[in-house]
Design a protein around this motif. Structure first.
Motif, short mmCIF file in Angstrom:
data_model
loop_
_atom_site.label_atom_id
_atom_site.label_comp_id
_atom_site.label_asym_id
_atom_site.label_seq_id
_atom_site.Cartn_x
_atom_site.Cartn_y
_atom_site.Cartn_z
N PRO A 40 0.81 -1.22 0.00
CA PRO A 40 0.00 0.00 0.00
C PRO A 40 0.84 1.27 0.00
N ILE A 41 2.00 1.22 0.64
CA ILE A 41 2.86 2.41 0.66
C ILE A 41 3.39 2.70 -0.74
N SER A 42 3.75 1.66 -1.50
CA SER A 42 4.26 1.89 -2.84
C SER A 42 3.14 2.30 -3.81
N GLY A 43 1.90 1.94 -3.52
CA GLY A 43 0.78 2.31 -4.38
C GLY A 43 0.20 3.66 -4.08
N SER A 67 -1.89 6.53 -6.48
CA SER A 67 -3.29 6.88 -6.19
C SER A 67 -3.45 8.39 -6.09
N VAL A 68 -2.52 9.02 -5.44
CA VAL A 68 -2.60 10.48 -5.28
C VAL A 68 -2.51 11.16 -6.64
N VAL A 69 -1.60 10.72 -7.49
CA VAL A 69 -1.45 11.31 -8.81
C VAL A 69 -2.70 11.08 -9.65
N VAL A 122 -7.51 13.52 -12.16
CA VAL A 122 -8.95 13.53 -12.42
C VAL A 122 -9.55 14.85 -11.97
N LEU A 123 -9.10 15.37 -10.83
CA LEU A 123 -9.60 16.66 -10.35
C LEU A 123 -9.23 17.78 -11.32
#
Length: 70
Positions: free
Chosen positions: A12-15, A19-21, A26-27
């Motif tokens: 999850p740390i590497s993903g 996810s943030v990008v 999208v925003l």
């Protein structure tokens, strides 16, 4: 020093950066008004960090004063 073995917590740390990008892009494309919820506080916090904490002795005489920015 050797690298540690891959643990379940590393996934999850590497993903997270991806996810943030993805959410940020999208925003930018679809929800530009939502970006103001992030931009305004970020700019306000940057301004707050540049303001002096309190004037130092002789601050009016051209002497440096203490600030949140270092």
């Amino acid at each position: 020093m050797p690298l540690s073995l891959f643990a379940p917590m590393h996934l999850p740390i590497s993903g997270l950066p991806g996810s943030v990008v993805t959410v940020w892009s999208v925003l930018l494309v679809r929800g530009q008004p939502v970006l103001w919820l992030f931009i305004v506080p970020a700019l306000a916090w940057g301004l707050a960090q540049s303001l002096p904490l309190h004037p130092g002795q002789g601050a009016r005489g051209g002497q440096p004063h203490e600030s949140l920015l270092r």
